[in-house]
Motif scaffolding. Structure first.
Motif, PDB file in Angstrom:
ATOM      1  N   ARG A 272       0.834  -1.203   0.000  1.00 12.91           N
ATOM      2  CA  ARG A 272       0.000   0.000   0.000  1.00 12.91           C
ATOM      3  C   ARG A 272       0.869   1.254   0.000  1.00 12.91           C
ATOM      4  NH1 ARG A 272      -3.276  -2.682   3.992  1.00 12.91           N
ATOM      5  NH2 ARG A 272      -2.571  -1.197   5.583  1.00 12.91           N
ATOM      6  N   ARG A 273       1.970   1.234   0.750  1.00  7.93           N
ATOM      7  CA  ARG A 273       2.857   2.400   0.777  1.00  7.93           C
ATOM      8  C   ARG A 273       3.497   2.625  -0.593  1.00  7.93           C
ATOM      9  NH1 ARG A 273       4.082   0.430   6.041  1.00  7.93           N
ATOM     10  NH2 ARG A 273       5.869  -0.759   5.235  1.00  7.93           N
ATOM     11  N   ASP A 274       3.791   1.533  -1.307  1.00 11.29           N
ATOM     12  CA  ASP A 274       4.361   1.660  -2.654  1.00 11.29           C
ATOM     13  C   ASP A 274       3.344   2.253  -3.634  1.00 11.29           C
ATOM     14  OD1 ASP A 274       6.744   0.604  -1.802  1.00 11.29           O
ATOM     15  OD2 ASP A 274       6.284  -1.452  -2.446  1.00 11.29           O
ATOM     16  N   MET A 275       2.064   2.003  -3.399  1.00  7.89           N
ATOM     17  CA  MET A 275       1.017   2.535  -4.274  1.00  7.89           C
ATOM     18  C   MET A 275       0.758   4.022  -4.045  1.00  7.89           C
ATOM     19  SD  MET A 275      -1.962  -0.374  -4.010  1.00  7.89           S
ATOM     20  CE  MET A 275      -1.587  -2.127  -3.877  1.00  7.89           C
ATOM     21  N   ALA A 276       1.079   4.505  -2.855  1.00  3.16           N
ATOM     22  CA  ALA A 276       0.723   5.876  -2.470  1.00  3.16           C
ATOM     23  C   ALA A 276       1.589   6.913  -3.184  1.00  3.16           C
ATOM     24  CB  ALA A 276       0.838   6.036  -0.962  1.00  3.16           C
ATOM     25  N   VAL A 283      -4.393   6.839  -5.319  1.00  2.00           N
ATOM     26  CA  VAL A 283      -5.389   7.383  -6.234  1.00  2.00           C
ATOM     27  C   VAL A 283      -5.995   6.245  -7.046  1.00  2.00           C
ATOM     28  CG1 VAL A 283      -5.826   8.971  -8.133  1.00  2.00           C
ATOM     29  CG2 VAL A 283      -4.164   9.578  -6.361  1.00  2.00           C
ATOM     30  N   VAL A 284      -7.301   6.080  -6.898  1.00  4.47           N
ATOM     31  CA  VAL A 284      -8.025   5.018  -7.600  1.00  4.47           C
ATOM     32  C   VAL A 284      -8.925   5.655  -8.652  1.00  4.47           C
ATOM     33  CG1 VAL A 284      -9.623   3.088  -7.386  1.00  4.47           C
ATOM     34  CG2 VAL A 284      -8.005   3.584  -5.529  1.00  4.47           C
ATOM     35  N   ASP A 285      -8.845   5.130  -9.861  1.00  4.57           N
ATOM     36  CA  ASP A 285      -9.652   5.617 -10.980  1.00  4.57           C
ATOM     37  C   ASP A 285     -10.709   4.563 -11.299  1.00  4.57           C
ATOM     38  OD1 ASP A 285     -10.736   6.537 -13.318  1.00  4.57           O
ATOM     39  OD2 ASP A 285      -8.881   6.566 -14.465  1.00  4.57           O
ATOM     40  N   CYS A 286     -11.992   4.903 -11.092  1.00  7.23           N
ATOM     41  CA  CYS A 286     -13.069   3.966 -11.408  1.00  7.23           C
ATOM     42  C   CYS A 286     -13.364   4.038 -12.902  1.00  7.23           C
ATOM     43  CB  CYS A 286     -14.334   4.291 -10.613  1.00  7.23           C
ATOM     44  SG  CYS A 286     -15.723   3.206 -11.045  1.00  7.23           S
ATOM     45  N   ALA A 287     -13.124   2.945 -13.612  1.00 12.95           N
ATOM     46  CA  ALA A 287     -13.334   2.924 -15.058  1.00 12.95           C
ATOM     47  C   ALA A 287     -14.813   3.053 -15.411  1.00 12.95           C
ATOM     48  CB  ALA A 287     -12.773   1.630 -15.636  1.00 12.95           C
ATOM     49  N   PRO A 294      -8.998   9.805  -4.416  1.00  5.03           N
ATOM     50  CA  PRO A 294      -7.739   9.821  -3.656  1.00  5.03           C
ATOM     51  C   PRO A 294      -8.008   9.343  -2.223  1.00  5.03           C
ATOM     52  CG  PRO A 294      -8.615  12.055  -3.920  1.00  5.03           C
ATOM     53  CD  PRO A 294      -9.597  11.126  -4.541  1.00  5.03           C
ATOM     54  N   ILE A 295      -7.378   8.228  -1.838  1.00  3.31           N
ATOM     55  CA  ILE A 295      -7.681   7.606  -0.546  1.00  3.31           C
ATOM     56  C   ILE A 295      -6.451   7.660   0.350  1.00  3.31           C
ATOM     57  CG2 ILE A 295      -8.502   5.504   0.575  1.00  3.31           C
ATOM     58  CD1 ILE A 295      -9.718   4.711  -2.124  1.00  3.31           C
ATOM     59  N   PRO A 296      -6.509   8.421   1.467  1.00  7.06           N
ATOM     60  CA  PRO A 296      -5.380   8.503   2.397  1.00  7.06           C
ATOM     61  C   PRO A 296      -5.054   7.142   3.004  1.00  7.06           C
ATOM     62  CG  PRO A 296      -6.977  10.252   2.812  1.00  7.06           C
ATOM     63  CD  PRO A 296      -7.615   9.274   1.865  1.00  7.06           C
ATOM     64  N   LEU A 297      -3.761   6.897   3.201  1.00  9.83           N
ATOM     65  CA  LEU A 297      -3.340   5.610   3.769  1.00  9.83           C
ATOM     66  C   LEU A 297      -3.925   5.374   5.153  1.00  9.83           C
ATOM     67  CD1 LEU A 297       0.444   5.498   2.747  1.00  9.83           C
ATOM     68  CD2 LEU A 297      -1.371   3.961   1.965  1.00  9.83           C
TER      69      LEU A 297
END
Length: 304
Positions: A272-276, A283-287, A294-297
């Motif tokens: 999760r830290r690598d994704m941040a 940041v998640v993009d709903c297709a 944008p979701i805080p850790l």
């Protein structure tokens, strides 16, 4: 057939013709279709393909007897400009998404074949039963003139149910994108209500019903001024047609911060830290709805 029912948009009409051992569904999507399309800027060819796929998803998904069940329609490319098509239906909630190469799509013209769109692709139809946890899936080649033809092959191959599917979509000056569909299936005598049927394709009653259903025009399916009951009566007025309004369809993207946070919580902390990003957010993009989350850790860690 009752004269009091009038079904127009975003609600399937379920009908049964007992004398012909036939069941079917009609649906015309309008407002819900435009809500789904508004999240993306699809060119006309892509809009028509997705609209017809969404109609097919409602026709098939509305057959689920399990209220919590889900129908997923997925078409994947075999080298064509359309890379992925995904639609699903759950309890009346509908969503869909199309991924494509814009340059390649522009080169194939305004009325492409399935092969031009997908190449040697395939169609997967999956029924998930919430109550029993069972899953049924059929995979067939994307062959024919429309995605409806491929679905007919699915019923022939996986279900042994003689079926006719007609799909149509167009852009109306007032109503926006309008799409309609018809699903007609043969039920042998004494088999009404069964999910899986094994019948002969040369049954005279079925051939009669299929021939009549095939006369339905694209303009009728997408005509905002004609109710679905009127279409059913026009086609099968020689017989007694029993009709029932189905579940109203709504746009059903299930994305939310809480939902994505719950999914991300399943990953190890390090991943999760690598994704941040630099601000400590993933940041998640709903297709499906083309929204960014944008979701805080620290909110994800609270999901445990």
């Amino acid at each position: 057939m009752s004269e009091t029912i009038e079904t127009w948009f975003d609600q399937p009409l379920v009908f049964t013709i007992a004398a012909r051992h036939v069941r079917g569904r009609l649906v015309r999507l309008g407002p819900v279709l435009n809500t789904i399309m508004a999240a993306h800027s699809y060119p006309p060819v892509a809009e028509k393909l997705l609209a017809e796929a969404l109609v097919l998803t409602v026709l098939l998904g509305s057959t689920l007897k399990d209220e919590g069940g889900q129908l997923t329609l997925q078409a994947q490319t075999g080298g064509g400009p359309v890379e992925l098509l995904v639609c699903d239906y759950k309890g009346g909630e509908l969503r869909g998404y199309l991924k494509f190469d814009a340059e390649k799509l522009a080169e194939i013209g305004p009325d492409p074949t399935l092969f031009a769109l997908f190449g040697e692709g395939f169609l997967a139809i999956t029924f998930d039963q919430a109550t029993t946890g069972e899953r049924y899936q059929g995979i067939v080649p994307l062959e024919g003139s429309s995605i409806g033809d491929a679905a007919e092959h699915y019923f022939e191959q996986s279900e042994q149910i003689p079926s006719l599917i007609k799909l149509a979509a167009r852009h109306d000056a007032e109503a926006g994108c309008v799409a309609g569909g018809l699903l007609v299936q043969h039920l042998p005598e004494g088999e009404v209500g069964r999910d899986r049927l094994h019948v002969r394709h040369d049954h005279p009653e079925w051939e009669h019903a299929r021939t009549i259903a095939a006369t339905l025009k694209d303009e009728e399916l997408t005509d905002p001024a004609t109710s679905l009951e009127t279409l059913a009566w026009r086609l099968f007025h020689e017989d007694e047609v029993r009709v029932e309004a189905g579940v109203t369809v709504s746009r059903g993207c299930r994305c939310s911060v809480d939902y994505f946070a719950g999914v991300l919580a399943q990953f190890p902390d390090g991943e999760r830290r690598d994704m941040a990003d630099g601000d400590g957010k993933i940041v998640v993009d709903c297709a499906f709805c083309s929204r960014i989350f944008p979701i805080p850790l620290d909110e994800i860690s609270g999901q445990h």
